[in-house]
Design an enzyme around this catalytic site. Sequence first.
Site, mmCIF file in Angstrom:
data_model
loop_
_atom_site.group_PDB
_atom_site.id
_atom_site.type_symbol
_atom_site.label_atom_id
_atom_site.label_comp_id
_atom_site.label_asym_id
_atom_site.label_seq_id
_atom_site.Cartn_x
_atom_site.Cartn_y
_atom_site.Cartn_z
ATOM 1 N N LYS A 5 41.027 52.424 44.971
ATOM 2 C CA LYS A 5 41.788 52.018 44.142
ATOM 3 C C LYS A 5 41.224 50.583 42.937
ATOM 4 O O LYS A 5 39.784 49.999 43.483
ATOM 5 C CB LYS A 5 42.394 50.935 45.281
ATOM 6 C CG LYS A 5 43.141 49.592 45.087
ATOM 7 C CD LYS A 5 44.196 49.169 46.028
ATOM 8 C CE LYS A 5 42.777 47.797 46.579
ATOM 9 N NZ LYS A 5 43.138 45.961 46.119
ATOM 10 N N ASP A 39 38.238 44.782 49.047
ATOM 11 C CA ASP A 39 37.338 43.698 48.730
ATOM 12 C C ASP A 39 37.790 42.340 49.623
ATOM 13 O O ASP A 39 37.437 41.426 49.157
ATOM 14 C CB ASP A 39 37.327 43.226 48.136
ATOM 15 C CG ASP A 39 38.728 43.070 46.839
ATOM 16 O OD1 ASP A 39 39.824 42.999 47.376
ATOM 17 O OD2 ASP A 39 38.418 43.078 45.450
ATOM 18 N N SER A 40 39.207 41.772 50.363
ATOM 19 C CA SER A 40 39.829 40.863 51.019
ATOM 20 C C SER A 40 38.507 40.184 51.949
ATOM 21 O O SER A 40 38.604 39.648 52.671
ATOM 22 C CB SER A 40 41.012 41.330 51.148
ATOM 23 O OG SER A 40 41.110 42.454 51.952
ATOM 24 N N GLU A 49 51.568 44.227 44.696
ATOM 25 C CA GLU A 49 51.267 42.890 45.187
ATOM 26 C C GLU A 49 51.903 42.004 44.696
ATOM 27 O O GLU A 49 52.255 41.225 43.573
ATOM 28 C CB GLU A 49 49.440 42.744 45.685
ATOM 29 C CG GLU A 49 49.748 41.494 46.475
ATOM 30 C CD GLU A 49 48.462 41.077 46.158
ATOM 31 O OE1 GLU A 49 47.484 41.806 46.305
ATOM 32 O OE2 GLU A 49 47.830 40.341 47.128
ATOM 33 N N ASP A 61 38.280 49.882 48.074
ATOM 34 C CA ASP A 61 39.084 49.144 47.076
ATOM 35 C C ASP A 61 37.644 49.044 45.516
ATOM 36 O O ASP A 61 36.275 47.885 46.606
ATOM 37 C CB ASP A 61 38.726 47.802 48.010
ATOM 38 C CG ASP A 61 39.450 46.665 46.835
ATOM 39 O OD1 ASP A 61 40.687 46.955 45.795
ATOM 40 O OD2 ASP A 61 40.388 45.870 47.543
ATOM 41 N N GLU A 65 41.844 47.513 40.686
ATOM 42 C CA GLU A 65 43.673 46.677 39.933
ATOM 43 C C GLU A 65 43.835 46.986 38.555
ATOM 44 O O GLU A 65 42.811 46.403 37.459
ATOM 45 C CB GLU A 65 43.348 44.949 39.900
ATOM 46 C CG GLU A 65 42.655 45.127 41.454
ATOM 47 C CD GLU A 65 42.756 43.718 42.169
ATOM 48 O OE1 GLU A 65 43.072 42.450 40.941
ATOM 49 O OE2 GLU A 65 42.480 43.042 43.763
HETATM 50 O O1 KIV Z 1 41.821 43.510 49.764
HETATM 51 C C1 KIV Z 1 42.516 43.906 50.127
HETATM 52 O O2 KIV Z 1 42.830 43.631 50.801
HETATM 53 C C2 KIV Z 1 43.415 44.119 49.120
HETATM 54 C C3 KIV Z 1 44.921 44.202 49.874
HETATM 55 C C4 KIV Z 1 45.769 42.775 49.626
HETATM 56 C C5 KIV Z 1 45.808 44.837 49.301
HETATM 57 O O3 KIV Z 1 43.865 44.619 48.087
#
Ligand code: KIV
Length: 269
Positions: free
Chosen positions: A118, A50-51, A187, A89, A120
């Site tokens: 993924k 989600d970056s 992280e 994500d 969090e």
């Molecule tokens: O969203 C992302 O790219 C991430 C990385 C920082 C691991 O979660």
Amino acid sequence: MSMQIPPKKKITVSSMQKLKGKEKLVMITAYDALFASLFEEYVDMILVGDSLNMSFFGKNDTLSATLEQMIYHTKAVCNGAQKPLIIFDMPFGSYPNKDEALKNAIRVYQETNADAIKIEGGSERAEIVEHLTKNGIAVISHIGLMPQFVRSEGGYKVRGKTKEDQEQLLKDAKILEQAGAFALLLEGMVSSIATKITNEVAIPTIGIGAGSGCDGQVLVWSDLLGIFESFKPKFVKEYLNGAALIKEAVANYAKEVKEGKFPSEEFSY
Ligand code: KIV
């Protein structure tokens, strides 16, 4: 005689897990088919992170990324790369409880070819991880510095600086492993606790800003290639001066167009 191109061997959750302790695991982020196709030969895993809300969409944090946006980008990455394990994500707000999390994760599996998701969160998310894994969703749990908590925590804070926090991180890691997570993404934490977690869980750990003791590493592609200029965390190693190279190329193109030098005969019909 025609050249036989060897078939690409797809990396699966279980083949990736078997590499723990044998070879380091390589993960990179990607948001589109073009870059995914350039990366796939060299990496074990691609994270559609989600970056992308920051480096692709231009926002200040990841929180406004939507499930629809993430599905769109994951479809593109799956079109570009077949071999790596592809991880979706789950964006902020898409897994507030186990039922909503499962509904959204099923949608991800049905609409994309992602292999895993993924999420969090530490032990407070164990019930969700267990519910997802029992229903056939492969989950990687992300602990330590969690970008989706940036507003509630008032910034990006490195974890594991006190004994209490180290104990909490280790406890979270073990509970999430117990809940069924197939890997942990660690992280922004002090290296010693990331190494301890890696040594005390049977599942692979993938670090970002967590030192060299993890089973693998992940970097955001635009950081690795030196394209994201807004800020550069300490853990980012730029393997290319991408921003400068791109600017130079576009400046040359613009100059040649202005001067009437492009297109020359060579580039004309
Ligand atoms: O969203 C992302 O790219 C991430 C990385 C920082 C691991 O979660």
